[in-house]
Design a protein around this motif. Structure first.
Motif, short mmCIF file in Angstrom:
data_model
loop_
_atom_site.label_atom_id
_atom_site.label_comp_id
_atom_site.label_asym_id
_atom_site.label_seq_id
_atom_site.Cartn_x
_atom_site.Cartn_y
_atom_site.Cartn_z
N PRO A 166 13.55 22.20 44.04
CA PRO A 166 13.54 23.14 42.92
C PRO A 166 13.40 24.58 43.40
N VAL A 167 14.09 25.48 42.73
CA VAL A 167 14.01 26.89 43.07
C VAL A 167 12.71 27.46 42.55
N GLU A 168 11.97 28.12 43.42
CA GLU A 168 10.69 28.69 43.00
C GLU A 168 10.92 29.86 42.05
N GLN A 169 10.31 29.78 40.89
CA GLN A 169 10.46 30.83 39.89
C GLN A 169 9.41 31.92 40.12
N PRO A 170 9.79 33.17 39.84
CA PRO A 170 8.81 34.24 40.00
C PRO A 170 7.64 34.07 39.04
N LYS A 171 6.46 34.42 39.50
CA LYS A 171 5.27 34.31 38.66
C LYS A 171 5.35 35.29 37.49
N VAL A 172 4.82 34.88 36.36
CA VAL A 172 4.93 35.66 35.14
C VAL A 172 3.82 36.71 35.07
N GLN A 173 4.18 37.92 34.68
CA GLN A 173 3.21 38.97 34.36
C GLN A 173 3.16 39.08 32.83
N ILE A 174 1.98 39.19 32.28
CA ILE A 174 1.84 39.14 30.83
C ILE A 174 1.22 40.43 30.27
N LYS A 175 1.51 40.68 29.00
CA LYS A 175 0.91 41.76 28.24
C LYS A 175 0.43 41.17 26.93
N LEU A 176 -0.89 41.09 26.77
CA LEU A 176 -1.47 40.47 25.59
C LEU A 176 -1.73 41.50 24.50
N THR A 177 -1.64 41.06 23.27
CA THR A 177 -1.78 41.93 22.10
C THR A 177 -3.18 41.82 21.50
N SER A 178 -3.76 42.95 21.15
CA SER A 178 -5.07 42.94 20.50
C SER A 178 -4.92 42.50 19.05
N ASN A 202 -2.01 32.65 18.57
CA ASN A 202 -0.97 31.72 19.03
C ASN A 202 -0.01 32.38 20.01
N SER A 203 0.38 33.61 19.72
CA SER A 203 1.31 34.33 20.59
C SER A 203 0.69 34.57 21.97
N ASN A 204 -0.55 35.05 22.00
CA ASN A 204 -1.20 35.32 23.28
C ASN A 204 -1.45 34.04 24.07
N MET A 205 -1.90 32.99 23.40
CA MET A 205 -2.15 31.73 24.10
C MET A 205 -0.87 31.15 24.68
N THR A 206 0.23 31.30 23.96
CA THR A 206 1.53 30.83 24.47
C THR A 206 1.91 31.58 25.74
N LEU A 207 1.71 32.90 25.76
CA LEU A 207 2.01 33.70 26.94
C LEU A 207 1.11 33.31 28.11
N ILE A 208 -0.16 33.10 27.83
CA ILE A 208 -1.12 32.74 28.88
C ILE A 208 -0.75 31.40 29.51
N TYR A 209 -0.47 30.43 28.68
CA TYR A 209 -0.11 29.10 29.19
C TYR A 209 1.19 29.15 29.99
N GLU A 214 -5.62 38.88 30.78
CA GLU A 214 -4.43 39.62 31.20
C GLU A 214 -4.61 40.14 32.63
N ARG A 215 -5.76 40.72 32.90
CA ARG A 215 -6.01 41.28 34.23
C ARG A 215 -6.08 40.17 35.28
N PHE A 216 -6.81 39.09 34.98
CA PHE A 216 -6.98 38.02 35.94
C PHE A 216 -5.65 37.35 36.27
N ILE A 217 -4.89 36.98 35.24
CA ILE A 217 -3.63 36.26 35.47
C ILE A 217 -2.62 37.13 36.20
N ASN A 218 -2.52 38.39 35.82
CA ASN A 218 -1.55 39.27 36.48
C ASN A 218 -1.90 39.51 37.94
N VAL A 219 -3.19 39.64 38.25
CA VAL A 219 -3.59 39.79 39.66
C VAL A 219 -3.32 38.50 40.42
N ALA A 220 -3.70 37.36 39.83
CA ALA A 220 -3.49 36.07 40.49
C ALA A 220 -2.01 35.81 40.73
N ASN A 221 -1.17 36.14 39.78
CA ASN A 221 0.27 35.87 39.91
C ASN A 221 1.00 36.90 40.75
N SER A 222 0.33 37.97 41.12
CA SER A 222 0.98 38.97 41.99
C SER A 222 0.76 38.68 43.46
#
Length: 213
Positions: free
Chosen positions: A94-106, A118-125, A204-212
């Motif tokens: 399988p081709v490795e897909q780039p890690k996702v960077q997210i922007k969550l809404t307040s 629901n929108s934010n949780m979908t992005l996080i997952y 948002e901060r944790f996932i974006n740092v981890a995925n970078s």
């Protein structure tokens, strides 16, 4: 000498002298002992690691070209061109897909609580490479409250399984963790919204740092 050997073997190398990450000017922040030091600070080590990772990625080090066909000679001396088994295996990977960077809404009001949740949780997952199954509610009631609490607790469990309590360092050398995540169990809607907005900032901060990395 090292460069001469690398050139003889047609090997890639990084010359820190021509592409410095730690310099005399930034040594105060980058080295534990300052301008006369040799041991990097967390910020210095992070900068070095990111520079090396970029070099390895740009040079495609560790990768090699596999030919689709090879010449094979049978015991009877018959030579023929056949499919290269290594190439077949490589193409099936399988081709490795780039890690996702997210922007969550307040969340700004109770009327958009479930929708934004629901929108934010979908992005996080998605960023964690899992699927979130959202639920909808006509009113904010015990069912919607339990849904939010259970979803956040499941996410915290998932983060624990995936990262095992690991913390990361951002570009400024600051530690990034999920230790501050809140399970929004209050009976007051405004407090639930406040707790979730705090969680969005942390996630948002944790996932974006981890995925970078």
């Amino acid at each position: 000498m090292l460069i001469e050997v690398a050139n003889q073997w047609n090997a890639s190398y990084w010359d820190w002298r021509t592409s410095p990450v730690i310099t005399y000017d930034n040594a105060v922040d980058m080295l534990q002992e300052g301008q006369k030091g040799v041991h990097p600070t967390v910020k210095g080590a992070t900068a070095e690691a990111q520079a090396i990772a970029k070099f390895v990625k740009d040079k495609k080090l560790g990768q090699h070209s596999v030919q689709p066909f090879v010449t094979q000679t049978s015991p009877q001396g018959v030579t023929q061109v056949v499919a290269n088994p290594d190439y077949v295996v490589q193409q099936s990977q399988p081709v490795e897909q780039p890690k996702v960077q997210i922007k969550l809404t307040s969340i700004n009001s109770s009327s958009e609580l479930i929708g934004v949740f629901n929108s934010n949780m979908t992005l996080i997952y998605k960023a964690l490479e899992f699927n979130f199954i959202p639920q909808t509610f006509v009113d904010l009631n015990r069912g919607s409250r339990n849904y939010i609490i259970e979803s956040v607790n499941e996410l915290k469990t998932l983060l624990g399984i995936k990262f095992g309590g690991i913390s990361f360092m951002d570009n400024d050398g600051m530690e990034v963790t999920t230790d501050g995540l809140i399970t929004p169990s209050s009976l007051e809607v405004n407090q639930v919204i406040s707790d979730l907005n705090t969680d969005w900032t942390i996630l948002e901060r944790f996932i974006n740092v981890a995925n970078s990395i």
